[in-house]
Enzyme design. Sequence first.
Site, PDB file in Angstrom:
ATOM      1  N   GLU A 145      -9.993   2.619  -5.008  1.00 18.86           N
ATOM      2  CA  GLU A 145      -9.638   3.978  -4.583  1.00 18.86           C
ATOM      3  C   GLU A 145      -8.487   4.581  -5.404  1.00 18.86           C
ATOM      4  OE1 GLU A 145     -10.899   3.852   0.069  1.00 18.86           O
ATOM      5  OE2 GLU A 145      -8.894   3.122  -0.390  1.00 18.86           O
ATOM      6  N   HIS A 153      -2.841   3.245  -4.502  1.00 25.20           N
ATOM      7  CA  HIS A 153      -2.266   2.632  -3.282  1.00 25.20           C
ATOM      8  C   HIS A 153      -0.845   2.141  -3.553  1.00 25.20           C
ATOM      9  CE1 HIS A 153      -5.741   2.681  -0.530  1.00 25.20           C
ATOM     10  NE2 HIS A 153      -6.481   2.529  -1.614  1.00 25.20           N
ATOM     11  N   ASP A 165       0.866  -1.184   0.000  1.00 27.24           N
ATOM     12  CA  ASP A 165       0.000   0.000   0.000  1.00 27.24           C
ATOM     13  C   ASP A 165       0.896   1.225   0.000  1.00 27.24           C
ATOM     14  OD1 ASP A 165      -2.347   1.736   0.490  1.00 27.24           O
ATOM     15  OD2 ASP A 165      -3.320  -0.143   1.012  1.00 27.24           O
TER      16      ASP A 165
HETATM   17  C1  ACM Z   1     -11.015  -0.646   0.673  1.00 24.80           C
HETATM   18  O1  ACM Z   1     -11.484  -0.479   1.803  1.00 24.80           O
HETATM   19  N1  ACM Z   1     -10.411   0.332   0.039  1.00 24.80           N
HETATM   20  C2  ACM Z   1     -11.126  -1.909  -0.029  1.00 24.80           C
END
Ligand code: ACM
Length: 406
Positions: free
Chosen positions: A177, A114, A42
Site C-alpha cells: 500500500e 506506512h 505503521d
Molecule cells: C495489508 O493488509 N495491507 C497487508
Amino acid sequence: MMRWRGAMLDISRHFFDAEFIKKTISALAVFDYNTLHLHLTDDQGWRLESKEFPLLHTVGSIRKQSQNNHGLLEPTYDGIEHSGYLTHHDVREIISHAHSIGIRVIPEINIPGHTGALLAAYPQFGINQNPVEVSGRWGISNHLLRPFSETFEFLTKVFQEVAELFPSEYIHVGGDESLINNWLLDPEVVAWMKSQGFVTAKEVFLYFMQEVEKIINGLGKKMVTWDDAFAFDPDQATQATVMSWRGAAIAQIALDHGREVIQGPVLPTYFDYSQEVSTTEPLAIGGPITLDDVLAFKPLQGATGVQFQLWSEYIQSPVHAEYMMWPRAAALAYRCWGDGKDFETYFGQRRAQLEALGVMIREIDPGQRVNIAHLGIGEYHRGFDTAQIMQFLEESAIAGEVAEFN
Ligand code: ACM
C-alpha cells in the site's frame, strides 16, 4: 506439518504489551502455531525501542488521538492520547518465552509507505521533508520514504538493530500500500530520478525494494514482503518471500515465479473482520468472516505456510483481541495442519488449555456468548461487507497495478 504456521499481531494501531503477547504465544502453541509475526510499525505508531534512533520510540510511539469510527468514513476522533512500545528487554522476554514452546518471532518494520510514525520522528527521510504527526486516522496514507542513499544508510542501522534483537531468519519489510506516485510530487526525488535515468515511480519502487533486500540479506536474513511488492512486477521483484493477502491468484503467480509464499488472504484470514454482522459485535473493518469460512479454506499446493492477521485499528483491548482470534485461530490450525478428527473434537480436546490461560473465546453457541460490543471503538456500525472492501482494494491506486491478476 506445514512449515510456516503463522499469526500476525498488529501492535502499531493499538499497542499490546509483552504480557499479552506472551499469553497469546502460549495460546497459539496449544494449536501448533510456530510463527508470531509482530507488525511493529505503521503510520499510527512505532512500537519498538531503538537505541540507535531513540526518537523512533519516544516520538513515534505517541499519537494525540484515535479515529473512533470506520476508516472509510469522514473521521471522528476520541481525543485520547495513545502510546506504548516494546523495550529491548520486553522483546528478549517475548522471544525467550516463544522459543521455549516452539514459536519463532518475526519482526515487521513497514517501508516505504506506512511510515508516518517513522517520519514524525525523522522527517528528513520523507518526501518533501514535511513535518509529520503520528496519525490517528485509519486507512492508507501518503507517507513515503525518499529513495536516497541517506535513507538506506538510516534503514541499514535500523534493520541492524532489529536483526540483533530478533534471531529469526526472516525480517518482514512490509512493502504494501505504498502510494508511489507521491514520489513524483517531490522535486528533489524527480531531479534524482532524472540523474539515475528512472522514468516511472514503479522503477523507483523496484529499486527501493532491491536496495532494502541488499540490506536484509547483508544482515544474513531473508526478506518477507506483502504481495504488493511482488505484484508490481513479478519479473523484476525481489526474491523475498511473498506474504499474499489479496487472494490465491497472486499467491499462485508468486509460486509460479519460484517465490516462497505464505498465504494470508483477507478472506478468510483477516480476523479483525467480524465473525457475524450483528449489533452484538463490536465495530470491525468489515465482515463477516465466519468460522465456516475459515474451515472451508484450502491452502495452495506448494505454499510454505498460512497465517492469520489480527490488525488492530478497531481493537483496543486484550479481551477484544482474543474474542476476534478464538475460535477462528483454532479453526485455521485444524484446517491447515490439524489432525483428521472433526473440528469440534479437535477444539474440544484443546479448549481447557485456552481456558486455563484465561483466554476470551467467542462461543459458537449465541446463548453462551459474552457480548463485548461495548468494548469496541465507537458505536456499533455495520462496517462494510467483505465484497465492498475487496472492491475498494481493486479500485484503489495500489491495487490498480495488479488488477490484471484478480
Ligand atoms: C495489508 O493488509 N495491507 C497487508
